[in-house]
Design a protein around this motif. Structure first.
Motif, short mmCIF file in Angstrom:
data_model
loop_
_atom_site.label_atom_id
_atom_site.label_comp_id
_atom_site.label_asym_id
_atom_site.label_seq_id
_atom_site.Cartn_x
_atom_site.Cartn_y
_atom_site.Cartn_z
N SER A 56 0.79 -1.11 0.08
CA SER A 56 -0.08 0.03 -0.13
C SER A 56 0.87 1.18 -0.06
CB SER A 56 -1.02 0.03 1.23
OG SER A 56 -0.24 -0.13 2.36
N GLY A 57 2.28 1.08 -0.07
CA GLY A 57 3.14 2.31 -0.36
C GLY A 57 3.63 2.90 1.08
N GLU A 58 3.29 2.18 2.19
CA GLU A 58 3.96 2.65 3.62
C GLU A 58 5.49 2.33 3.61
OE1 GLU A 58 3.64 1.23 7.99
OE2 GLU A 58 2.60 0.04 6.58
N PRO A 59 6.36 3.39 3.97
CA PRO A 59 7.39 3.01 3.92
C PRO A 59 8.22 2.26 5.07
CG PRO A 59 7.18 5.45 4.40
CD PRO A 59 5.82 4.59 4.24
N ILE A 60 9.09 1.39 4.94
CA ILE A 60 9.46 0.46 5.89
C ILE A 60 11.12 0.66 6.02
CG2 ILE A 60 9.99 -1.97 6.24
CD1 ILE A 60 7.09 -1.16 6.18
N ASP A 61 11.85 0.99 4.78
CA ASP A 61 13.37 1.02 5.05
C ASP A 61 13.51 1.59 3.73
OD1 ASP A 61 15.72 0.81 6.04
OD2 ASP A 61 15.49 -1.19 6.73
N TYR A 74 11.31 -5.14 9.29
CA TYR A 74 10.47 -6.22 8.74
C TYR A 74 9.35 -5.63 8.67
CZ TYR A 74 8.82 -6.08 13.59
OH TYR A 74 8.01 -5.85 14.58
N LEU A 75 8.25 -6.41 7.56
CA LEU A 75 7.11 -5.97 7.15
C LEU A 75 6.02 -6.81 7.89
CD1 LEU A 75 5.29 -3.90 5.52
CD2 LEU A 75 6.01 -5.71 3.64
N LYS A 76 5.08 -6.30 8.10
CA LYS A 76 3.84 -7.23 8.72
C LYS A 76 3.10 -7.72 7.41
CE LYS A 76 0.03 -7.67 11.95
NZ LYS A 76 0.10 -8.82 12.31
N VAL A 80 6.10 -7.39 -0.10
CA VAL A 80 6.79 -6.04 0.25
C VAL A 80 7.18 -5.84 -1.41
CG1 VAL A 80 9.18 -7.45 0.26
CG2 VAL A 80 8.80 -5.26 1.34
N VAL A 81 7.26 -4.44 -1.61
CA VAL A 81 7.64 -3.80 -2.58
C VAL A 81 9.10 -3.19 -2.59
CG1 VAL A 81 6.89 -2.08 -4.41
CG2 VAL A 81 5.28 -3.34 -3.06
N ILE A 82 9.89 -3.39 -3.53
CA ILE A 82 11.19 -2.89 -3.63
C ILE A 82 11.12 -1.77 -4.97
CG2 ILE A 82 13.77 -3.35 -4.31
CD1 ILE A 82 12.47 -4.84 -1.64
N ARG A 83 11.45 -0.52 -4.53
CA ARG A 83 11.35 0.52 -5.78
C ARG A 83 12.76 1.02 -5.95
NH1 ARG A 83 7.56 5.49 -6.10
NH2 ARG A 83 8.09 6.27 -8.20
N PHE A 84 13.16 0.98 -6.95
CA PHE A 84 14.64 1.65 -7.08
C PHE A 84 14.59 2.88 -8.06
CE2 PHE A 84 19.19 1.28 -9.66
CZ PHE A 84 19.78 1.76 -8.32
N LYS A 85 14.82 4.07 -7.34
CA LYS A 85 14.65 5.17 -7.91
C LYS A 85 16.25 5.92 -8.22
CE LYS A 85 11.25 8.14 -7.30
NZ LYS A 85 10.56 8.92 -6.71
#
Length: 105
Positions: A56-61, A74-76, A80-85
């Protein structure tokens, strides 16, 4: 440990290109928690970032600069989404995720 290694290799191009914006979704059905292990990160610090978020786009790390053997927070949940910018100058080697870890019970 309750954490279980799951092989999942995701990596950028080496070297990566300017103005990259790539997303990868990693899911592990049945997982209650997920975290990501970066074998290597080599990017322009604070300008070129690997962002780790919930679906949903919530930042984790995030990972930026030079890092080796970095385990994210960790993410509940089971995905998980990995985005490389990256910006429009200075390229580095990029990143390599060599595994994810999950807790399933």
């Amino acid at each position: 440990s309750l954490w279980k290694d799951v092989a999942k290799v995701i990596e950028s191009e080496h070297p990566y290109k300017d103005k990259t914006d790539q997303s990868y979704t990693i899911s592990y059905p049945g997982a209650k928690y997920v975290r990501v292990f970066f074998e290597k990160v080599d990017t322009e610090r604070n300008y070129d970032k690997v962002l780790v978020t919930s679906t949903s786009g919530e930042p984790i790390d995030e990972a930026t600069g030079q890092m080796n053997g970095y385990m994210t927070d960790y993410l509940k949940g089971d995905a998980v989404v990995i985005r490389f910018k990256t910006d429009d100058s200075v390229q580095g080697w990029g990143f390599k995720i060599s595994k994810i870890q999950v807790i399933t019970n």
